[in-house]
Design a protein around this motif. Structure first.
Motif, PDB file in Angstrom:
ATOM      1  N   ARG A 132       0.828  -1.215   0.000  1.00 25.89           N
ATOM      2  CA  ARG A 132       0.000   0.000   0.000  1.00 25.89           C
ATOM      3  C   ARG A 132       0.862   1.265   0.000  1.00 25.89           C
ATOM      4  N   ALA A 133       2.064   1.174   0.574  1.00 27.84           N
ATOM      5  CA  ALA A 133       2.977   2.319   0.603  1.00 27.84           C
ATOM      6  C   ALA A 133       3.815   2.412  -0.675  1.00 27.84           C
ATOM      7  N   GLY A 134       3.581   1.508  -1.634  1.00 24.16           N
ATOM      8  CA  GLY A 134       4.374   1.501  -2.871  1.00 24.16           C
ATOM      9  C   GLY A 134       5.779   0.977  -2.645  1.00 24.16           C
ATOM     10  N   MET A 135       5.957   0.161  -1.607  1.00 21.72           N
ATOM     11  CA  MET A 135       7.280  -0.341  -1.227  1.00 21.72           C
ATOM     12  C   MET A 135       7.360  -1.868  -1.269  1.00 21.72           C
ATOM     13  N   LEU A 136       6.644  -2.498  -2.174  1.00 18.55           N
ATOM     14  CA  LEU A 136       6.764  -3.937  -2.356  1.00 18.55           C
ATOM     15  C   LEU A 136       6.926  -4.197  -3.841  1.00 18.55           C
ATOM     16  N   ASP A 137       8.095  -4.693  -4.204  1.00 18.25           N
ATOM     17  CA  ASP A 137       8.409  -4.928  -5.607  1.00 18.25           C
ATOM     18  C   ASP A 137       8.068  -6.338  -6.064  1.00 18.25           C
ATOM     19  N   GLU A 138       8.313  -7.319  -5.189  1.00 22.08           N
ATOM     20  CA  GLU A 138       8.128  -8.715  -5.569  1.00 22.08           C
ATOM     21  C   GLU A 138       7.491  -9.530  -4.452  1.00 22.08           C
ATOM     22  N   ILE A 139       6.739 -10.534  -4.867  1.00 16.67           N
ATOM     23  CA  ILE A 139       6.256 -11.580  -3.970  1.00 16.67           C
ATOM     24  C   ILE A 139       6.794 -12.882  -4.532  1.00 16.67           C
ATOM     25  N   ILE A 140       7.581 -13.580  -3.729  1.00 13.67           N
ATOM     26  CA  ILE A 140       8.098 -14.893  -4.107  1.00 13.67           C
ATOM     27  C   ILE A 140       7.442 -15.874  -3.154  1.00 13.67           C
ATOM     28  N   VAL A 141       6.642 -16.776  -3.695  1.00 16.83           N
ATOM     29  CA  VAL A 141       5.839 -17.651  -2.849  1.00 16.83           C
ATOM     30  C   VAL A 141       5.998 -19.111  -3.271  1.00 16.83           C
ATOM     31  N   SER A 142       6.170 -19.967  -2.279  1.00 23.36           N
ATOM     32  CA  SER A 142       6.196 -21.408  -2.498  1.00 23.36           C
ATOM     33  C   SER A 142       4.870 -21.960  -1.996  1.00 23.36           C
ATOM     34  N   ILE A 143       4.133 -22.594  -2.888  1.00 24.04           N
ATOM     35  CA  ILE A 143       2.791 -23.083  -2.568  1.00 24.04           C
ATOM     36  C   ILE A 143       2.867 -24.569  -2.241  1.00 24.04           C
ATOM     37  N   ALA A 144       2.491 -24.910  -1.007  1.00 21.89           N
ATOM     38  CA  ALA A 144       2.548 -26.290  -0.539  1.00 21.89           C
ATOM     39  C   ALA A 144       1.274 -27.043  -0.919  1.00 21.89           C
ATOM     40  N   PRO A 145       1.379 -28.354  -1.152  1.00 23.66           N
ATOM     41  CA  PRO A 145       0.220 -29.153  -1.519  1.00 23.66           C
ATOM     42  C   PRO A 145      -0.589 -29.570  -0.284  1.00 23.66           C
ATOM     43  N   VAL A 146      -1.123 -28.584   0.399  1.00 22.79           N
ATOM     44  CA  VAL A 146      -1.913 -28.822   1.603  1.00 22.79           C
ATOM     45  C   VAL A 146      -2.913 -27.681   1.745  1.00 22.79           C
ATOM     46  N   THR A 147      -4.072 -27.962   2.298  1.00 31.37           N
ATOM     47  CA  THR A 147      -5.025 -26.905   2.626  1.00 31.37           C
ATOM     48  C   THR A 147      -5.190 -26.886   4.142  1.00 31.37           C
ATOM     49  N   LEU A 148      -5.407 -25.701   4.689  1.00 34.26           N
ATOM     50  CA  LEU A 148      -5.541 -25.540   6.136  1.00 34.26           C
ATOM     51  C   LEU A 148      -6.959 -25.181   6.558  1.00 34.26           C
ATOM     52  N   GLY A 149      -7.734 -24.597   5.679  1.00 39.18           N
ATOM     53  CA  GLY A 149      -9.107 -24.235   6.000  1.00 39.18           C
ATOM     54  C   GLY A 149      -9.260 -22.925   6.731  1.00 39.18           C
ATOM     55  N   ALA A 150      -8.245 -22.518   7.459  1.00 38.70           N
ATOM     56  CA  ALA A 150      -8.260 -21.255   8.209  1.00 38.70           C
ATOM     57  C   ALA A 150      -6.835 -20.958   8.640  1.00 38.70           C
ATOM     58  N   GLY A 151      -6.599 -19.712   9.011  1.00 43.20           N
ATOM     59  CA  GLY A 151      -5.269 -19.365   9.497  1.00 43.20           C
ATOM     60  C   GLY A 151      -4.888 -17.938   9.194  1.00 43.20           C
ATOM     61  N   LYS A 152      -3.591 -17.683   9.191  1.00 46.30           N
ATOM     62  CA  LYS A 152      -3.038 -16.363   8.901  1.00 46.30           C
ATOM     63  C   LYS A 152      -2.911 -16.230   7.384  1.00 46.30           C
ATOM     64  N   ARG A 170      10.358 -29.888  -5.726  1.00 41.19           N
ATOM     65  CA  ARG A 170       9.781 -31.092  -5.112  1.00 41.19           C
ATOM     66  C   ARG A 170       8.286 -30.929  -4.881  1.00 41.19           C
ATOM     67  N   ALA A 171       7.829 -30.780  -3.638  1.00 43.85           N
ATOM     68  CA  ALA A 171       6.386 -30.700  -3.373  1.00 43.85           C
ATOM     69  C   ALA A 171       5.798 -29.322  -3.667  1.00 43.85           C
ATOM     70  N   PHE A 172       6.637 -28.318  -3.826  1.00 40.50           N
ATOM     71  CA  PHE A 172       6.178 -26.937  -3.925  1.00 40.50           C
ATOM     72  C   PHE A 172       6.092 -26.425  -5.358  1.00 40.50           C
ATOM     73  N   LEU A 173       5.057 -25.647  -5.623  1.00 39.79           N
ATOM     74  CA  LEU A 173       4.981 -24.832  -6.818  1.00 39.79           C
ATOM     75  C   LEU A 173       5.500 -23.458  -6.401  1.00 39.79           C
ATOM     76  N   CYS A 174       6.573 -23.016  -7.009  1.00 45.30           N
ATOM     77  CA  CYS A 174       7.201 -21.744  -6.636  1.00 45.30           C
ATOM     78  C   CYS A 174       6.922 -20.713  -7.713  1.00 45.30           C
ATOM     79  N   ALA A 175       6.591 -19.511  -7.283  1.00 42.71           N
ATOM     80  CA  ALA A 175       6.270 -18.451  -8.241  1.00 42.71           C
ATOM     81  C   ALA A 175       6.833 -17.123  -7.760  1.00 42.71           C
ATOM     82  N   ARG A 176       7.314 -16.355  -8.709  1.00 44.65           N
ATOM     83  CA  ARG A 176       7.794 -14.998  -8.417  1.00 44.65           C
ATOM     84  C   ARG A 176       6.926 -14.032  -9.210  1.00 44.65           C
ATOM     85  N   TYR A 177       6.364 -13.056  -8.479  1.00 53.30           N
ATOM     86  CA  TYR A 177       5.478 -12.064  -9.065  1.00 53.30           C
ATOM     87  C   TYR A 177       6.036 -10.665  -8.879  1.00 53.30           C
TER      88      TYR A 177
END
Length: 184
Positions: A132-152, A170-177
């Motif tokens: 929101r402050a214009g200070m985030l250039d990238e999100i690099i996220v590793s997506i695990a093959p699990v669902t939690l249903g709730a959380g942070k 391996r188990a993760f789908l990794c993406a850089r945005y």
């Protein structure tokens, strides 16, 4: 120029931790430490880190390995900034407890980062504050093959992103945005 990067992992349904801050689901997933979008590759380019007080408390309790036994104290070598309205004790000489809007920290963060980038550690809400402050250039996220249903949640804002890179580790789908900006 300093880049602000949010490097994290998420469940398939978009949570970075369970409601009680448990990461056991994440730590049980197989990953190649030298594989695509690895932590070692990422951290090599980081000059400073910033996190919220909940992430800070979790790291102090569990260490960066995330085990119940904890770590051997503060594991980060980079200067660290902990955003908090509470009086906290720094875990090391390199830790600074700060408060206020994230945009007011820009000069301190970039000076501390030197030739490196700034890593927004943990907290999807903190990452969204930087966006929101214009200070985030990238999100690099590793997506695990699990669902939690709730959380942070992974992120707490509406933003447009551009997929720059993706891979399987391996188990993760990794993406850089690349963060394009707020959704209109």
């Amino acid at each position: 120029m300093t880049a602000y990067r949010f490097y994290t992992a998420t469940s398939l349904d978009g949570f970075i931790a369970t409601p009680d801050d448990d990461l056991g689901w994440l730590l049980s997933q197989p990953i190649d430490q030298d594989g695509p979008m690895s932590y070692a590759e990422f951290i090599a380019g980081i000059g400073a880190i910033v996190m919220g007080s909940s992430t800070y408390a979790w790291i102090l309790e569990h260490g960066t390995s995330g085990t119940e036994e904890g770590g051997d104290g503060w594991d980060y070598e980079q200067p660290a900034f902990v955003l908090s309205h509470r009086a906290l004790e720094p875990a090391a000489a390199s830790v600074r407890i700060v408060s206020g809007p994230v945009e007011a920290l820009r000069g301190q963060l970039e000076e501390a980062a030197g030739d490196g980038d700034v890593w927004i550690v943990g907290g999807g809400d903190l990452a969204a504050q930087f966006a929101r402050a214009g200070m985030l250039d990238e999100i690099i996220v590793s997506i695990a093959p699990v669902t939690l249903g709730a959380g942070k949640p992974l992120f707490t804002g509406a933003f447009d992103l551009d997929l720059v890179e993706h891979a399987r580790n391996r188990a993760f789908l990794c993406a850089r945005y690349r963060v394009l900006g707020p959704r209109q």
